[in-house]
Design an enzyme around this catalytic site. Structure first.
Site, mmCIF file in Angstrom:
data_model
loop_
_atom_site.group_PDB
_atom_site.id
_atom_site.type_symbol
_atom_site.label_atom_id
_atom_site.label_comp_id
_atom_site.label_asym_id
_atom_site.label_seq_id
_atom_site.Cartn_x
_atom_site.Cartn_y
_atom_site.Cartn_z
ATOM 1 N N HIS A 7 0.572 -0.889 0.276
ATOM 2 C CA HIS A 7 0.050 -0.286 0.001
ATOM 3 C C HIS A 7 1.237 0.972 -0.356
ATOM 4 C CE1 HIS A 7 -2.187 3.210 2.167
ATOM 5 N NE2 HIS A 7 -3.745 2.829 1.413
ATOM 6 N N ARG A 8 0.362 2.229 -1.277
ATOM 7 C CA ARG A 8 1.541 3.266 -1.515
ATOM 8 C C ARG A 8 3.185 2.181 -1.474
ATOM 9 N NH1 ARG A 8 -1.625 7.145 3.388
ATOM 10 N NH2 ARG A 8 -3.611 6.687 2.102
ATOM 11 N N GLU A 34 0.338 -1.091 -4.477
ATOM 12 C CA GLU A 34 -0.543 0.037 -4.801
ATOM 13 C C GLU A 34 -0.576 2.001 -4.882
ATOM 14 O OE1 GLU A 34 -3.862 2.789 -3.318
ATOM 15 O OE2 GLU A 34 -1.886 2.209 -2.252
ATOM 16 N N ASP A 36 -1.180 6.202 -6.158
ATOM 17 C CA ASP A 36 -2.013 7.004 -6.251
ATOM 18 C C ASP A 36 -2.206 8.103 -7.318
ATOM 19 O OD1 ASP A 36 -3.887 6.561 -3.180
ATOM 20 O OD2 ASP A 36 -2.119 6.757 -2.440
ATOM 21 N N HIS A 49 -0.943 10.401 -3.003
ATOM 22 C CA HIS A 49 -2.447 10.542 -1.856
ATOM 23 C C HIS A 49 -3.054 11.705 -1.300
ATOM 24 C CE1 HIS A 49 -5.361 9.348 0.955
ATOM 25 N NE2 HIS A 49 -5.108 8.481 0.200
ATOM 26 N N GLU A 109 -4.848 3.976 -8.402
ATOM 27 C CA GLU A 109 -5.819 4.403 -8.036
ATOM 28 C C GLU A 109 -5.208 6.265 -8.342
ATOM 29 O OE1 GLU A 109 -8.496 6.017 -4.280
ATOM 30 O OE2 GLU A 109 -6.682 4.417 -3.522
ATOM 31 N N LYS A 111 -6.964 9.328 -7.929
ATOM 32 C CA LYS A 111 -7.693 10.194 -6.706
ATOM 33 C C LYS A 111 -8.155 11.605 -7.432
ATOM 34 C CE LYS A 111 -6.488 9.981 -3.253
ATOM 35 N NZ LYS A 111 -7.329 9.223 -2.357
ATOM 36 N N ASP A 229 0.655 -2.081 4.715
ATOM 37 C CA ASP A 229 1.179 -0.998 4.172
ATOM 38 C C ASP A 229 2.823 -1.903 5.044
ATOM 39 O OD1 ASP A 229 -0.477 0.640 4.273
ATOM 40 O OD2 ASP A 229 -0.479 1.140 6.862
#
Length: 239
Positions: A7-8, A34, A36, A49, A109, A111, A229
């Protein structure tokens, strides 16, 4: 096997949404990432993000008000105090370029729920296609209108609606918008929802799963992937 998406990036240990976090996630063995994306004032796709730079960098203000050149001067490792090197905000093309050297899958993702960035979908899709990565990218968003638009532009790229509240029969909904998968918040992804979705041919990748007991449940339920994470911890538990 349930895949592990960082995640990120490996954001538990490294500054989120930076090349360092992505490289370290791949190094420890994460199956995917993942990240953003948003647009700068001069139309560059950047990986960050929040709509503002305030939380993750030493700058202040909205991304849409920065040129790419000015945005690059900021330090994206700012709130990881133990981190010694400055990390710039990456451009999406840097990440995709790096992906041509490995096998990771990337969940991008969009945004565009708060600020409707004009042309974001077209730009992101054109970039993915130019690197020949349509098979290794999943586009997700809380803005499902945007995902339908992506599906119309490039039906070959997988889309996944994000949602944080319980949806009734979300696998039917996913199919109705042309999505092959969905990314629910893990708290609204009980085992029966995961099973029904998989039976229906819709992949399920819950976010953001950091506790051991939640990871164990999702591995047992054999969900398609989990977004965490801490990919190293998830890999340990999966073993």
């Amino acid at each position: 096997m349930t895949l592990i998406f960082a995640h990120r990036g490996y954001s538990h240990l490294y500054p989120e949404n930076t090349m360092k976090a992505f490289i370290e996630a791949e190094r420890v063995g994460a199956d995917g990432l993942e990240l953003d994306v948003q647009l700068t004032k001069d139309g560059e796709i950047v990986v960050i993000h929040d709509e503002k730079v305030d939380r993750t960098t030493n700058g202040k203000g909205f991304i849409k008000d920065f040129t790419f050149k000015d945005l690059r001067k900021l330090d994206a490792s700012y709130n990881k105090k133990t981190f010694l090197h400055k990390e710039p905000i990456p451009a999406l093309n840097e990440v995709l370029e790096w992906m041509t050297t490995n096998q990771v899958i990337c969940n991008i993702e969009l945004k565009n729920g708060v600020i409707p960035y004009k042309g974001l979908e077209e730009k992101v899709i054109a970039l993915i296609q130019s690197y020949g990565l349509t098979e290794r990218v999943i586009l997700s968003s809380f803005n499902h209108y945007s995902l339908v638009y992506c599906y119309r532009l490039a039906p070959e790229i997988e889309t996944a609606p994000l949602f944080s509240e319980g949806l009734y029969m979300p696998w039917v909904y996913a199919q109705s918008i042309g999505a092959k998968s969905m990314h629910p918040k893990y708290t609204v992804a009980p085992n029966e929802l995961i099973r029904a979705s998989l039976d229906y041919g819709i992949s399920v990748r819950p976010y953001t799963v950091n506790k051991e007991k939640d990871m164990q449940r999702l591995f047992t339920a054999e969900c398609s992937a989990l977004i965490t994470d801490d990919p190293a911890k998830a890999l340990r538990i999966r073993k």
